[in-house]
Enzyme design. Structure first.
Site, PDB file in Angstrom:
ATOM      1  CB  CYS A 167      17.929  47.428  -9.169  1.00  0.00           C
ATOM      2  SG  CYS A 167      18.296  46.043 -10.273  1.00  0.00           S
ATOM      3  CE  LYS A 192       3.723   5.342   7.561  1.00  0.00           C
ATOM      4  NZ  LYS A 192       3.595   6.806   7.693  1.00  0.00           N
ATOM      5  CB  CYS A 210      14.297  46.692 -10.732  1.00  0.00           C
ATOM      6  SG  CYS A 210      15.360  47.727 -11.768  1.00  0.00           S
ATOM      7  CE1 TYR A 243      -8.286   6.616  -1.981  1.00  0.00           C
ATOM      8  CE2 TYR A 243      -6.174   7.762  -1.778  1.00  0.00           C
ATOM      9  CZ  TYR A 243      -7.271   7.370  -2.538  1.00  0.00           C
ATOM     10  OH  TYR A 243      -7.339   7.736  -3.838  1.00  0.00           O
ATOM     11  CE  LYS A 267       7.959   7.120   7.225  1.00  0.00           C
ATOM     12  NZ  LYS A 267       8.350   7.534   8.448  1.00  0.00           N
ATOM     13  CD  GLU A 271      -2.387  -1.256   2.864  1.00  0.00           C
ATOM     14  OE1 GLU A 271      -2.263  -0.286   3.646  1.00  0.00           O
ATOM     15  OE2 GLU A 271      -3.047  -2.271   3.126  1.00  0.00           O
ATOM     16  CB  CYS A 304      20.319  48.637 -13.366  1.00  0.00           C
ATOM     17  SG  CYS A 304      18.690  49.021 -12.674  1.00  0.00           S
ATOM     18  CB  CYS A 332      17.290  47.086 -15.181  1.00  0.00           C
ATOM     19  SG  CYS A 332      17.871  45.752 -14.101  1.00  0.00           S
ATOM     20  CG  ASP A 356       3.511  12.462   5.433  1.00  0.00           C
ATOM     21  OD1 ASP A 356       3.320  12.044   6.589  1.00  0.00           O
ATOM     22  OD2 ASP A 356       4.455  13.204   5.120  1.00  0.00           O
TER      23      ASP A 356
END
Ligand code: 9MJ
Length: 682
Positions: A420, A123, A438, A234, A326, A121, A423, A444, A125
């Site tokens: 920035c 697993k 910016c 489930y 796991k 099956e 630039c 730039c 979480d």
């Protein structure tokens, strides 16, 4: 108030029939994963029942499908003592440990391991749940707690739509009078992402991962809150059983649970002989993990025969007949080395976490997006911090939180730079906006590079061979300032660049030449006007027919285009009022860029006008982008994410999280045959 005596017999019969139909369609949808009717038809049944119950309140029963959210908020959860303790599973973290589990089983059963049949099956979480059914009705839901005493979360589990309020079958006959079902409550990935978007938008802390989100949502005192969270369940076993016979194999019990209307994962396999076959399942599920619509943290192997389970027994708090194998952890701790600033095509500033490289779920991670300044503040991230890095399936890594106890004393709060870093222009953040930008525009270099990369990209001008590194060199060496400069490049200039030979320079010049013959939608998209994606570009082209008309349109005229709102209209209008942009367009046209004439379409007259469609998964008959273009040509809007406004989701094979989202929102899902039917309307 009316009493049951006042209810006309035909009304009572209709209510009963509606409940049966709704329960049946829930079963088709949640258990068989094979709905028989479209969602709209289901909704009609549901609304009819609601209306009857409103008119005749005496009709309402506790297990009516309309009664999922009813109870008032609690002050605290009651305690539930588990008749049969809810055990946890022992873990195996390697193939070797799983093989060792097999050897132990074989030894105790005194048979070769190849003769032991396992059920395997996924697993999930999430968090373990116990559901007590009495006479087929959901009487109680409880968390695992310490395995002996859990919390009574009945009113919350009732809001989870995949949990039946009433089982299929006749109590005392084919259904035990008391049946305790055990399973996992989880939050699908799509629902988790959507919930976190909502949390962020509301200025609340996002959940670190779907497990925390599921646990936090189930342990809410107000069932209204739980009802608003996209939870699912489930089943994977049974606890207490009274007055009823169950099969003598675990796999057959799961099959029975499914018949009774409980959702069991479709990934469960039975008849898996020996551990080698279990390991093959582990590998297959690990590969499948990114495509699954929910998080799994491993797989579980269970000895299938109950007589063998009994022989194996238990050690302390876990059965000897099962093990969780796991996957490598999806979370890891590492150090935040720096917070860098990235500048996007439209100047959007994205902070990026630079991390000490760390393995997360088998992949080395050294950076993670931080979304925006507010996210950094919410997490209270400081350079030098130990952070939790999290990866969900195929999603890009995220920083989920900080380990405050490990914060170095000198760590200072993050400050967004005022200029920035590329630039030196001011960084501005408008009131009410999450994103800082910016202000340098095409001055730039970072924005210029992104604009040129976008212009050359496959869906825009499709200039083959003009990759990222090349654009960077061209801008850094001052050979290209704007997209039009690309068409003035010579073979000699290109051949002098790093990693460019004579031949590849010639190929690039040829590709540039080829790109000149394009379409108006591609050209419009390539210009990189903010808010104008491919779809809007196509709609604009078909609405106005030529570029000059779009250039000349005022905001009001633009807003008259279907799908163009005030923000988009303003963005287009402003773009064409910038002398620099008009100059670049003139230069591009002078370089010979051209497209076939576009026939103006009256959008309302198209057969799919106003329909919103999302494509997901792989189609067999055509590519997704072809399907998209053909749907758009019929007037449909094809978008990337599923919302309540979506009319249809078209799912190919391996559809991914959009399908789950559609199911959660009740959006109608079509397969490829359904798509072909839509396309035939043209
Ligand atoms: C999960 N979490 O998916 C069990 N589980 O069996 C599955 N948990 C379990 N089985 C006995 N698939 C105890 C826990």
């Amino acid at each position: 108030m009316r009493t049951s005596a006042d209810i006309p017999a035909d009304i009572a019969a209709r209510a009963r029939q509606l409940r049966e139909q709704i329960d049946y369609h829930n079963y088709r949808y949640y258990v068989l994963d094979d709905p028989e009717i479209p969602d709209a038809a289901y909704d009609r049944l549901f609304r009819e029942l609601q209306a009857l119950e409103e008119q005749y309140p005496a009709l309402v029963t506790a297990d009516s499908p309309t009664q999922r959210v009813g109870a008032k908020p609690l002050k605290a959860f009651g305690e539930v003592r588990h008749e049969v303790p809810m055990l946890s599973l022992s873990n195996a973290f390697s193939d070797e440990e799983a093989l060792e589990f097999g050897r132990r089983c074989a030894e105790r059963l005194a048979i070769p391991v190849e003769q032991i049949e396992f059920t395997t099956e996924p697993k999930l979480d999430g968090l373990a749940i116990s559901l007590l059914y009495e006479d087929g009705r959901l009487a109680r839901g409880a968390t695992r707690g310490d395995g002996y005493v859990g919390e009574d979360v009945t009113q919350n589990v009732r809001t989870i739509r995949s949990i039946p309020l009433r089982l299929r079958g006749e109590p005392g006959k084919d259904l035990p009078r008391v049946l305790e079902v055990r399973g996992e409550v989880y939050m699908p990935k799509a629902g988790f992402e959507a919930l976190n978007e909502r949390q962020r938008a509301a200025g609340e802390k996002p959940f670190a991962n779907p497990r925390n989100a599921a646990a936090g949502s189930l342990r809410q005192l107000d069932p209204q809150v739980t009802a608003s969270r996209p939870l699912a369940m489930y089943a994977y076993g049974v606890g207490q059983v009274e007055a009823g016979e169950l099969p003598d194999r675990h796999s057959a019990i799961l099959a029975r649970l499914r018949q009774w209307g409980l959702p069991v994962s479709p990934e469960v396999r039975d008849g898996v002989r020996g551990i080698e076959a279990c390991l093959a399942y582990h590998r297959a599920m690990k590969d499948k993990r990114p495509q699954l619509p929910y998080e799994i943290d491993g797989v579980v192997y269970k000895v299938d025969r109950l007589d063998q389970q009994e022989k194996l027994g238990f050690v302390s708090r876990a059965p000897r007949w099962a093990i969780a194998h796991k996957f490598p952890a999806q979370e890891a701790l590492t150090r935040l080395l720096a917070i860098d600033i990235q500048v996007g095509r439209t100047g959007a500033i994205t902070p990026v976490a630079r991390l000490e490289p760390v393995e997360v779920g088998g992949v080395t991670v050294s950076s993670a997006t931080l979304h925006n300044e507010d996210e950094i503040r919410r997490l209270d991230l400081r350079v030098g911090d130990t952070v939790i890095v999290y990866r969900a399936g195929d999603v890009i890594p995220k920083v989920a939180g900080v380990v405050l106890s490990r914060r170095p004393p000198e760590a200072k709060p993050f400050e967004m730079p005022k200029k920035c870093p590329v630039c030196g222009s001011d960084i501005v953040r408008l009131e009410g906006h999450a994103i800082a930008r910016c202000s340098g525009g095409l001055y730039c270099p970072a924005q210029r590079k992104e604009a040129i990369k976008h212009f050359a990209s496959r869906r825009a001008m499709d200039i083959e061979g003009l990759g990222e590194k090349l654009v960077e060199q061209l801008v850094d060496r001052d050979l290209v300032h704007d997209p039009a400069d690309l068409y003035a490049l010579t073979v000699e200039q290109l051949a002098g660049l790093e990693r460019m030979a004579q031949k590849s320079a010639e190929n690039l010049i040829a590709a540039l030449e080829k790109s000149k013959s394009t379409t108006l939608p591609r050209f419009l998209f390539a210009l990189g006007i903010r808010e104008v994606g491919e779809t809007t570009a196509s709609i604009l082209a078909e609405h106005f027919g030529d570029l000059k008309a779009i250039e000349a349109a005022d905001v009001e005229t633009l807003q008259a285009v279907p799908d163009v709102g005030p923000v988009v209209a303003n963005s287009i209008y402003t773009f064409f009022r910038q002398p620099h942009n008009l100059e670049v367009i003139d230069k591009l046209l002078a370089a010979g860029i051209r497209w076939p004439k576009v026939a103006v379409k009256k959008p309302e007259a198209l057969p799919l006008a106003g329909k919103v469609i999302v494509l997901t998964g792989t189609l067999q008959g055509m590519s997704r982008s072809e399907a998209k273009q053909r749907l758009q040509a019929l007037g449909a809007k094809v978008t990337g994410s599923v919302s309540k406004k979506t009319d249809w989701v078209i799912a190919g094979t391996d559809p991914g999280s959009k399908l789950t989202k559609a199911q959660e929102l009740g959006v109608e899902v079509l397969d490829e045959a359904g798509l072909m039917e839509l396309l035939q309307q043209g």
